[in-house]
Design an enzyme around this catalytic site. Sequence first.
Site, PDB file in Angstrom:
ATOM      1  N   ARG A  69       0.826  -1.219   0.000  1.00 56.73           N
ATOM      2  CA  ARG A  69       0.000   0.000   0.000  1.00 56.73           C
ATOM      3  C   ARG A  69       0.855   1.263   0.000  1.00 56.73           C
ATOM      4  NH1 ARG A  69      -4.102   0.333   4.492  1.00 56.73           N
ATOM      5  NH2 ARG A  69      -4.868   2.062   3.248  1.00 56.73           N
ATOM      6  N   HIS A 118      -7.292   8.404  11.784  1.00 62.54           N
ATOM      7  CA  HIS A 118      -6.877   7.008  11.674  1.00 62.54           C
ATOM      8  C   HIS A 118      -5.368   6.880  11.432  1.00 62.54           C
ATOM      9  CE1 HIS A 118     -11.256   5.622  10.583  1.00 62.54           C
ATOM     10  NE2 HIS A 118     -11.127   6.028  11.824  1.00 62.54           N
ATOM     11  N   CYS A 126       6.868   2.228  17.276  1.00 57.94           N
ATOM     12  CA  CYS A 126       7.464   1.032  17.870  1.00 57.94           C
ATOM     13  C   CYS A 126       6.448   0.365  18.796  1.00 57.94           C
ATOM     14  CB  CYS A 126       8.735   1.395  18.633  1.00 57.94           C
ATOM     15  SG  CYS A 126       9.455  -0.042  19.438  1.00 57.94           S
ATOM     16  N   CYS A 129       8.656   0.779  22.534  1.00 58.16           N
ATOM     17  CA  CYS A 129       8.948   2.076  23.163  1.00 58.16           C
ATOM     18  C   CYS A 129       7.986   3.167  22.697  1.00 58.16           C
ATOM     19  CB  CYS A 129      10.402   2.495  22.932  1.00 58.16           C
ATOM     20  SG  CYS A 129      10.775   2.971  21.229  1.00 58.16           S
ATOM     21  N   CYS A 149      15.025   0.879  19.934  1.00 58.71           N
ATOM     22  CA  CYS A 149      15.122  -0.227  20.895  1.00 58.71           C
ATOM     23  C   CYS A 149      15.141  -1.604  20.229  1.00 58.71           C
ATOM     24  CB  CYS A 149      13.991  -0.144  21.905  1.00 58.71           C
ATOM     25  SG  CYS A 149      12.385  -0.566  21.209  1.00 58.71           S
TER      26      CYS A 149
HETATM   27  N1  APR Z   1     -16.261  10.352  -4.999  1.00 58.97           N
HETATM   28  C1  APR Z   1     -17.008  10.289  -3.870  1.00 58.97           C
HETATM   29  N2  APR Z   1     -17.224   9.161  -3.182  1.00 58.97           N
HETATM   30  C2  APR Z   1     -16.668   8.037  -3.660  1.00 58.97           C
HETATM   31  C3  APR Z   1     -15.880   8.010  -4.834  1.00 58.97           C
HETATM   32  C4  APR Z   1     -15.683   9.247  -5.524  1.00 58.97           C
HETATM   33  N3  APR Z   1     -14.955   9.331  -6.637  1.00 58.97           N
HETATM   34  N4  APR Z   1     -15.467   6.739  -5.056  1.00 58.97           N
HETATM   35  C5  APR Z   1     -15.957   5.996  -4.053  1.00 58.97           C
HETATM   36  N5  APR Z   1     -16.696   6.762  -3.205  1.00 58.97           N
HETATM   37  C6  APR Z   1     -17.359   6.370  -1.961  1.00 58.97           C
HETATM   38  C7  APR Z   1     -17.980   4.992  -1.942  1.00 58.97           C
HETATM   39  O1  APR Z   1     -19.312   5.039  -2.445  1.00 58.97           O
HETATM   40  C8  APR Z   1     -17.955   4.660  -0.446  1.00 58.97           C
HETATM   41  O2  APR Z   1     -19.118   5.152   0.209  1.00 58.97           O
HETATM   42  O3  APR Z   1     -16.352   6.310  -0.966  1.00 58.97           O
HETATM   43  C9  APR Z   1     -16.738   5.436   0.066  1.00 58.97           C
HETATM   44  C10 APR Z   1     -15.563   4.592   0.453  1.00 58.97           C
HETATM   45  O4  APR Z   1     -15.916   3.810   1.550  1.00 58.97           O
HETATM   46  P1  APR Z   1     -14.853   2.916   2.354  1.00 58.97           P
HETATM   47  O5  APR Z   1     -14.014   2.166   1.371  1.00 58.97           O
HETATM   48  O6  APR Z   1     -15.603   2.135   3.365  1.00 58.97           O
HETATM   49  O7  APR Z   1     -13.898   4.000   3.024  1.00 58.97           O
HETATM   50  P2  APR Z   1     -14.055   4.803   4.389  1.00 58.97           P
HETATM   51  O8  APR Z   1     -15.469   5.178   4.662  1.00 58.97           O
HETATM   52  O9  APR Z   1     -13.028   5.875   4.374  1.00 58.97           O
HETATM   53  O10 APR Z   1     -13.602   3.701   5.431  1.00 58.97           O
HETATM   54  C11 APR Z   1     -13.475   4.085   6.777  1.00 58.97           C
HETATM   55  O11 APR Z   1     -12.509   2.022   7.460  1.00 58.97           O
HETATM   56  O12 APR Z   1     -11.035   0.390   6.819  1.00 58.97           O
HETATM   57  C12 APR Z   1     -11.255   1.435   7.673  1.00 58.97           C
HETATM   58  O13 APR Z   1      -9.723   2.807   8.773  1.00 58.97           O
HETATM   59  C13 APR Z   1     -10.211   2.482   7.497  1.00 58.97           C
HETATM   60  O14 APR Z   1     -10.405   4.864   7.324  1.00 58.97           O
HETATM   61  C14 APR Z   1     -10.970   3.635   6.904  1.00 58.97           C
HETATM   62  C15 APR Z   1     -12.344   3.419   7.467  1.00 58.97           C
END
Ligand code: APR
Length: 242
Positions: A69, A118, A126, A129, A149
């Site tokens: 990633r 997040h 770490c 530590c 450490c």
């Molecule tokens: N413009 C606007 N919205 C969009 C677009 C776009 N181009 N492309 C996708 N989306 C929307 C999708 O419809 C969906 O509702 O973005 C959203 C992405 O959702 P997730 O993948 O669930 O992401 P998020 O809500 O940020 O997830 C929250 O979950 O995995 C954990 O910690 C991680 O911060 C993350 C958290």
Amino acid sequence: MQLSTVLIEKFKTSKNILALTGAGISAESGVPTFRGKEGLWKEYRAEELATPHAFKRDPKLVWEWYLWRIELISTKSPNPAHFALAELEMKRSDFHLITQNVDGLHKRSGSEKIIEIHGNIFRNRCTNCNRTFDSDPSKLKNSTECPNCKNLVRPDVLWFGESYDTDLLNRAVSLAERSEIVFVIGSSGAVGIPVELARIAKENGAFVIEINIDPSGYSRYSDLFLQGKAGEILPELIPYFI
Ligand code: APR
């Protein structure tokens, strides 16, 4: 974009604007969202790897995923949605940004007043530590040892099942309480605390504008739902607030 004169006036005169962003704002930069089908890595879902349990069981596997990633995100750039919010911050001192994204793209677009609730994938911590430091992907490939450490380091991000940083959360709640306009951009609402922030804002009288390609877990709190891509809608919408 067709907006009524009443809304346009409201936007111009509102004080304290907050944007809450999720993975969807980075989708047009080519960063995979978490819950879309492109969020899979090998056969794993994010929920199976981004946990303290997974890291304890197989740190090598979890690091392999994060290195993938980190490398992927390093090749991506901010898109017009990130830049529109950076411009809003430049022009309005009462604007704040809370992001769930760990990709650092808001910072790279010029935003500075950001709460990364997040964490950030380009920072490590770490496990012993607790020291944090910026990650260097090329060094991480050879070693995930703490330079201080020598214990194992982990990405400085919030994993499923972990508690939010209290200070960050308190700041986020107080922004939600006092903001008159709240944008919710590109987030599914699958994670409870960010949805709570939208609820708190709404309960405190905010006008909630949601931008998403599909309705989400936030939509019940939205006063205005703008369906479409953040990178197309935000550059058109932001000038109404400047
Ligand atoms: N413009 C606007 N919205 C969009 C677009 C776009 N181009 N492309 C996708 N989306 C929307 C999708 O419809 C969906 O509702 O973005 C959203 C992405 O959702 P997730 O993948 O669930 O992401 P998020 O809500 O940020 O997830 C929250 O979950 O995995 C954990 O910690 C991680 O911060 C993350 C958290």
